[in-house]
Scaffold this motif. Structure first.
Motif, PDB file in Angstrom:
ATOM      1  N   ARG A  95     -74.656  28.274 -51.023  1.00  0.00           N
ATOM      2  CA  ARG A  95     -75.525  29.186 -50.290  1.00  0.00           C
ATOM      3  C   ARG A  95     -74.757  30.051 -49.312  1.00  0.00           C
ATOM      4  O   ARG A  95     -75.347  30.713 -48.451  1.00  0.00           O
ATOM      5  N   GLY A  96     -73.445  30.060 -49.432  1.00  0.00           N
ATOM      6  CA  GLY A  96     -72.601  30.643 -48.407  1.00  0.00           C
ATOM      7  C   GLY A  96     -72.602  32.149 -48.344  1.00  0.00           C
ATOM      8  O   GLY A  96     -73.416  32.846 -48.958  1.00  0.00           O
ATOM      9  N   ASP A  97     -71.617  32.674 -47.623  1.00  0.00           N
ATOM     10  CA  ASP A  97     -71.524  34.105 -47.380  1.00  0.00           C
ATOM     11  C   ASP A  97     -71.128  34.848 -48.650  1.00  0.00           C
ATOM     12  O   ASP A  97     -70.781  34.276 -49.666  1.00  0.00           O
ATOM     13  N   HIS A  98     -71.148  36.179 -48.545  1.00  0.00           N
ATOM     14  CA  HIS A  98     -70.714  37.035 -49.646  1.00  0.00           C
ATOM     15  C   HIS A  98     -69.267  36.684 -50.022  1.00  0.00           C
ATOM     16  O   HIS A  98     -68.460  36.291 -49.195  1.00  0.00           O
ATOM     17  N   GLY A  99     -68.939  36.881 -51.291  1.00  0.00           N
ATOM     18  CA  GLY A  99     -67.557  36.699 -51.719  1.00  0.00           C
ATOM     19  C   GLY A  99     -67.186  35.289 -52.087  1.00  0.00           C
ATOM     20  O   GLY A  99     -66.009  34.984 -52.259  1.00  0.00           O
TER      21      GLY A  99
END
Length: 410
Positions: A95-99
């Protein structure tokens, strides 16, 4: 990788893949008993839709029909029917950040399929193959061997089906790497009284191979004792084929050689949308597969304990330094719902809460108790401690274990 003369000859032949979508995909057409050999290629990258079409082919095609279905999904993690997402997946990274992954969106999606087996990662560099056939004719190796022959026709040597019915290759993908054999394809199965489904992956040219290990390694795993099916981890590599369309054509050719003349019908994006709108059984399955009730509440019973228990004497990794030394937590989770907790009486409000609905294990600022849970109502509940500053650390630790609430706060 040098291409064989056979591959060059294959490319010079007219493709047998049908790009004309005027023959619309329908329950009536796939269920026709006279339509004995069928092949479809989906251009949709929606994992829930492709799994729904696959299930529809399993349940609606006639008993003697043989079907091939090929598709590639956008970046996602797919767990088996009887697996535990908190045990198998790093949900925080998912569910993390972009990229997080190449070609990904805001999140890597999580799906649970209807077949058994272990957890896999999908992206555009991984082509999935599915074969539906009569149960009486089912064999775990037959269609994996079909894919091996397709790879051989493309100049890929050394691929073989192993004792676990996976496809593997010797040698690392890049010079300087050691080890092997490496798995390039894993399989899962679903059998009914009359119909059998064999579906598998094939890692052709995934740009995210280095992310598979971290995504499929849950930080909560050392604290969980679970029923259900654990994944068997194996070293993996890419085949090294960048042309997914050539691979599809080669698999269709091998399927045709086994079962008779067939043209693969392509389900493009527009057709996929039409299917979702006009095929009610597929639409119902689609929304079911996307539901948290299926993804999380299908999970078999498990226990979570921060320290060894009578029934699970494994040593646990020590909590982070910012967690109080006397912190203890134990809970039993059944179908995603907390049904038992041990601790102070203040922990009792956890009962009957669904684990996936807990978005933050820390208390809201200025609100007692200091270790809390924020659910839909943002109501903080949890275990009371004397030192509220320290116990915010315990909540942050739980956030990191269960993949919610943002980054770990120290």
């Amino acid at each position: 990788m040098a291409l064989s003369r056979r591959f060059l000859t294959t490319l010079s032949k007219p493709s047998r893949i049908r790009f004309d979508t005027r023959r619309l995909f329908s329950t009536e057409s796939i269920a026709d008993p006279s339509n004995r050999v069928q092949a479809y290629i989906s251009r949709s990258t929606d994992p829930y839709l492709n799994l729904s079409i696959e299930q529809h082919l399993l349940t609606k095609t006639a008993a003697e029909t043989v079907v091939l279905f090929l598709y590639a999904n956008r970046p996602c993690v797919v767990i088996g029917r009887n697996q535990n997402p908190w045990l198998e997946v790093n949900l925080g990274l998912l569910r993390g950040d972009h990229g997080v992954v190449s070609g990904g969106e805001d999140e890597v999606q999580l799906a649970r399929r209807r077949s058994g087996g272990g957890t896999v990662f999908h992206d555009a560099g991984n082509v999935n193959y599915s074969v539906v056939c009569p149960t009486a004719a089912f064999d775990r190796d037959k269609h994996a061997a079909m894919v091996v022959r397709a790879l051989a026709a493309l100049g890929v040597g050394g691929a073989r089906v192993n004792k676990r019915h996976d496809i593997e290759m010797d040698g690392p993908e890049r010079e300087g790497e050691e080890g092997g054999p490496f798995k390039i394809s894993g399989s899962a199965y679903k059998l009914t009284r009359l119909r059998a489904l064999h579906h598998g992956t094939c890692l052709l040219d995934s740009p995210n191979l280095h992310r598979v290990g971290p995504l499929l390694r849950s930080p909560a795993a050392p604290y969980i004792k679970a029923r259900g099916v654990d994944s068997v981890r194996s070293p993996i590599r890419n085949v090294g084929l960048s042309d997914a369309r050539a691979f599809e054509d080669a698999v269709v050719a091998q399927f045709r050689a086994m079962y008779g003349d067939v043209e693969a019908e392509v389900i493009d994006e527009a057709e996929a949308i039409r299917i979702l709108r006009h095929e009610p059984d597929i639409a119902a399955e689609y929304f079911h597969l996307k539901s948290p009730e299926w993804i999380y509440q299908q999970t078999p019973e498990f226990t979570f304990a921060t320290h060894p228990t009578k029934d699970d004497r494994r040593l646990r990794p020590p909590p982070p330094e910012f967690v109080p030394r006397d912190f203890r937590a134990f809970m039993t989770v059944r179908h995603g719902q907390i049904v038992d907790v041990l601790g102070t009486p203040a922990a009792q409000p956890l009962l009957k809460r669904y684990l996936h609905e807990i978005t933050d294990w820390r208390a809201k600022r200025g609100v007692d108790p200091p270790v809390g849970i924020q659910v839909g109502s943002n109501e903080p509940i949890g275990i009371r401690w004397k030192n509220s500053n320290k116990t915010q650390g315990a909540g942050s630790w739980f956030n990191s274990l269960f993949g919610v609430g943002g980054k770990v706060e120290q």
